[in-house]
Design a protein around this motif. Sequence first.
Motif, PDB file in Angstrom:
ATOM      1  N   ASN A  51       0.839  -1.189   0.000  1.00 10.92           N
ATOM      2  CA  ASN A  51       0.000   0.000   0.000  1.00 10.92           C
ATOM      3  C   ASN A  51       0.875   1.241   0.000  1.00 10.92           C
ATOM      4  N   LEU A  52       0.457   2.246  -0.766  1.00  8.65           N
ATOM      5  CA  LEU A  52       1.199   3.505  -0.783  1.00  8.65           C
ATOM      6  C   LEU A  52       0.510   4.500   0.141  1.00  8.65           C
ATOM      7  N   VAL A  53       1.306   5.248   0.858  1.00  9.12           N
ATOM      8  CA  VAL A  53       0.752   6.180   1.851  1.00  9.12           C
ATOM      9  C   VAL A  53       1.537   7.491   1.820  1.00  9.12           C
ATOM     10  N   THR A  54       0.936   8.555   2.364  1.00  6.92           N
ATOM     11  CA  THR A  54       1.677   9.796   2.622  1.00  6.92           C
ATOM     12  C   THR A  54       1.718   9.945   4.137  1.00  6.92           C
ATOM     13  N   PRO A  96      12.337   0.074   3.396  1.00  4.92           N
ATOM     14  CA  PRO A  96      13.410   1.072   3.261  1.00  4.92           C
ATOM     15  C   PRO A  96      13.303   1.808   1.917  1.00  4.92           C
ATOM     16  N   LEU A  97      13.391   3.136   1.996  1.00 10.22           N
ATOM     17  CA  LEU A  97      13.223   3.980   0.811  1.00 10.22           C
ATOM     18  C   LEU A  97      14.567   4.421   0.250  1.00 10.22           C
ATOM     19  N   THR A  98      14.556   4.779  -1.020  1.00 12.09           N
ATOM     20  CA  THR A  98      15.726   5.409  -1.629  1.00 12.09           C
ATOM     21  C   THR A  98      15.725   6.895  -1.270  1.00 12.09           C
ATOM     22  N   MET A  99      16.846   7.559  -1.512  1.00  7.09           N
ATOM     23  CA  MET A  99      16.922   9.010  -1.308  1.00  7.09           C
ATOM     24  C   MET A  99      15.897   9.721  -2.190  1.00  7.09           C
ATOM     25  N   GLU A 100      15.739   9.196  -3.394  1.00  5.66           N
ATOM     26  CA  GLU A 100      14.813   9.823  -4.333  1.00  5.66           C
ATOM     27  C   GLU A 100      13.370   9.783  -3.811  1.00  5.66           C
ATOM     28  N   GLN A 101      12.992   8.646  -3.238  1.00  7.32           N
ATOM     29  CA  GLN A 101      11.640   8.524  -2.660  1.00  7.32           C
ATOM     30  C   GLN A 101      11.476   9.468  -1.475  1.00  7.32           C
ATOM     31  N   LEU A 102      12.518   9.552  -0.646  1.00  7.59           N
ATOM     32  CA  LEU A 102      12.456  10.457   0.505  1.00  7.59           C
ATOM     33  C   LEU A 102      12.325  11.912   0.040  1.00  7.59           C
ATOM     34  N   TYR A 103      13.104  12.255  -0.968  1.00  7.46           N
ATOM     35  CA  TYR A 103      13.081  13.624  -1.488  1.00  7.46           C
ATOM     36  C   TYR A 103      11.700  13.978  -2.051  1.00  7.46           C
ATOM     37  N   ALA A 104      11.110  13.042  -2.798  1.00  7.22           N
ATOM     38  CA  ALA A 104       9.792  13.291  -3.395  1.00  7.22           C
ATOM     39  C   ALA A 104       8.732  13.440  -2.301  1.00  7.22           C
ATOM     40  N   TYR A 105       8.884  12.699  -1.219  1.00  2.00           N
ATOM     41  CA  TYR A 105       7.941  12.812  -0.093  1.00  2.00           C
ATOM     42  C   TYR A 105       8.126  14.156   0.615  1.00  2.00           C
ATOM     43  N   VAL A 106       9.365  14.506   0.912  1.00  2.00           N
ATOM     44  CA  VAL A 106       9.633  15.735   1.671  1.00  2.00           C
ATOM     45  C   VAL A 106       9.228  16.982   0.878  1.00  2.00           C
ATOM     46  N   LYS A 108       7.343  17.112  -2.143  1.00  2.00           N
ATOM     47  CA  LYS A 108       6.061  17.144  -2.871  1.00  2.00           C
ATOM     48  C   LYS A 108       4.954  16.364  -2.177  1.00  2.00           C
ATOM     49  N   GLY A 109       5.295  15.714  -1.081  1.00  2.00           N
ATOM     50  CA  GLY A 109       4.288  14.896  -0.414  1.00  2.00           C
ATOM     51  C   GLY A 109       3.933  13.653  -1.207  1.00  2.00           C
ATOM     52  N   ASP A 110       4.839  13.195  -2.055  1.00  2.00           N
ATOM     53  CA  ASP A 110       4.576  11.974  -2.830  1.00  2.00           C
ATOM     54  C   ASP A 110       4.351  10.780  -1.909  1.00  2.00           C
ATOM     55  N   LYS A 111       3.571   9.872  -2.403  1.00  2.00           N
ATOM     56  CA  LYS A 111       3.288   8.659  -1.623  1.00  2.00           C
ATOM     57  C   LYS A 111       4.517   7.750  -1.571  1.00  2.00           C
ATOM     58  N   VAL A 112       4.600   6.995  -0.500  1.00  2.06           N
ATOM     59  CA  VAL A 112       5.692   6.029  -0.331  1.00  2.06           C
ATOM     60  C   VAL A 112       5.070   4.714   0.152  1.00  2.06           C
ATOM     61  N   PRO A 113       5.800   3.617   0.046  1.00  2.87           N
ATOM     62  CA  PRO A 113       5.260   2.349   0.576  1.00  2.87           C
ATOM     63  C   PRO A 113       4.971   2.466   2.072  1.00  2.87           C
ATOM     64  N   GLU A 114       3.944   1.764   2.532  1.00  8.07           N
ATOM     65  CA  GLU A 114       3.593   1.823   3.959  1.00  8.07           C
ATOM     66  C   GLU A 114       4.770   1.354   4.825  1.00  8.07           C
ATOM     67  N   LYS A 115       4.766   1.761   6.070  1.00  5.80           N
ATOM     68  CA  LYS A 115       5.866   1.475   7.006  1.00  5.80           C
ATOM     69  C   LYS A 115       7.223   1.830   6.398  1.00  5.80           C
ATOM     70  N   PRO A 116       7.355   3.109   6.000  1.00  2.00           N
ATOM     71  CA  PRO A 116       8.613   3.519   5.367  1.00  2.00           C
ATOM     72  C   PRO A 116       9.705   3.776   6.401  1.00  2.00           C
ATOM     73  N   VAL A 117      10.931   3.580   5.988  1.00  2.00           N
ATOM     74  CA  VAL A 117      12.082   3.882   6.814  1.00  2.00           C
ATOM     75  C   VAL A 117      13.213   4.174   5.819  1.00  2.00           C
ATOM     76  N   VAL A 118      14.197   4.944   6.248  1.00  2.00           N
ATOM     77  CA  VAL A 118      15.337   5.213   5.370  1.00  2.00           C
ATOM     78  C   VAL A 118      16.595   4.767   6.100  1.00  2.00           C
TER      79      VAL A 118
END
Length: 278
Positions: A51-54, A96-106, A108-118
């Motif tokens: 599931n993808l979440v913000t 675990p997210l990539t830097m790119e996923q973290l950046y898009a979330y921070v 633009k508020g892009d969605k990430v996989p549930e229970k994210p961690v970096v």
Amino acid sequence: MKRISLLIIAIASMALLMAGCGLFGADTDSKNQANAGQTAVQQEKPKEKVNLVTPKEGIPVLMYHKVGPDKDNDAVIAEDLFRKQMKFLKDNGYHPLTMEQLYAYVTKGDKVPEKPVVLTFDDGYADTYSIVYPVLKEYGFAGTVFINPGDIGTRLTWDQVREMKKGCMTIANHGFNHVEMGQLSEQEQYENIKKGQDALAKEVGIDNNMWFCFPYGDTNEYSQAAAKKAGIKMAMMMKSGWAHEGDNPYNILRVWVGNAVDLQHFEERLNTMHYSDI
Ligand SMILES: [Zn+2]
């Protein structure tokens, strides 16, 4: 005929190699790291339904340094505990997210996989290659290593760094030298970052690295401008906290992990940004 079969085998092996990062769920890194070949092959994704979440509560960005037996250093974590923590993430469905996923979330508020961690690893220790890299590979976890190119040869070799990159770890800049940048002028800070960028481009082929980590988390009023000028889009600090949508991307807070963080504290640090001091 023999030559053709060899050619087919060669092409098939290359395709497998290039598809590697996709298998580990870190395929976005190939775009970031300017390795056009990696995007050429589409690999079927694992079947797991994610599931993808913000996450409004934010995302924990874990900060590791050395993994090894040194007991008297807060920044070090024993191999056994590190392995238990990674297993905990796997067994409990963390992503675990990539830097790119973290950046898009921070930003633009892009969605990430549930229970994210970096997962971030500073300084480029020999054990980042010998312990961390095989464990992340086994679990298919994205991870980012912040290295000081000026120190390559003392703990890691460029060959090992290149191998980790090929194995889907994100290799990023921790400054050419591990210096307190808060003591430096804007130009001096820019030069330390730029020299690191140039070395990553030359030695690892990463010519558009956008991620930085300030050595000691030390900055002053010129640091952000210096980083921006060197092409950096997001920078990690050492101050504790979680990363949130809307945060200044040049001031990403992180969660300290060392020997004092046993599994119980580890779980707490993944569950709340108001985790207890230890
Ligand atoms: Zn460092």
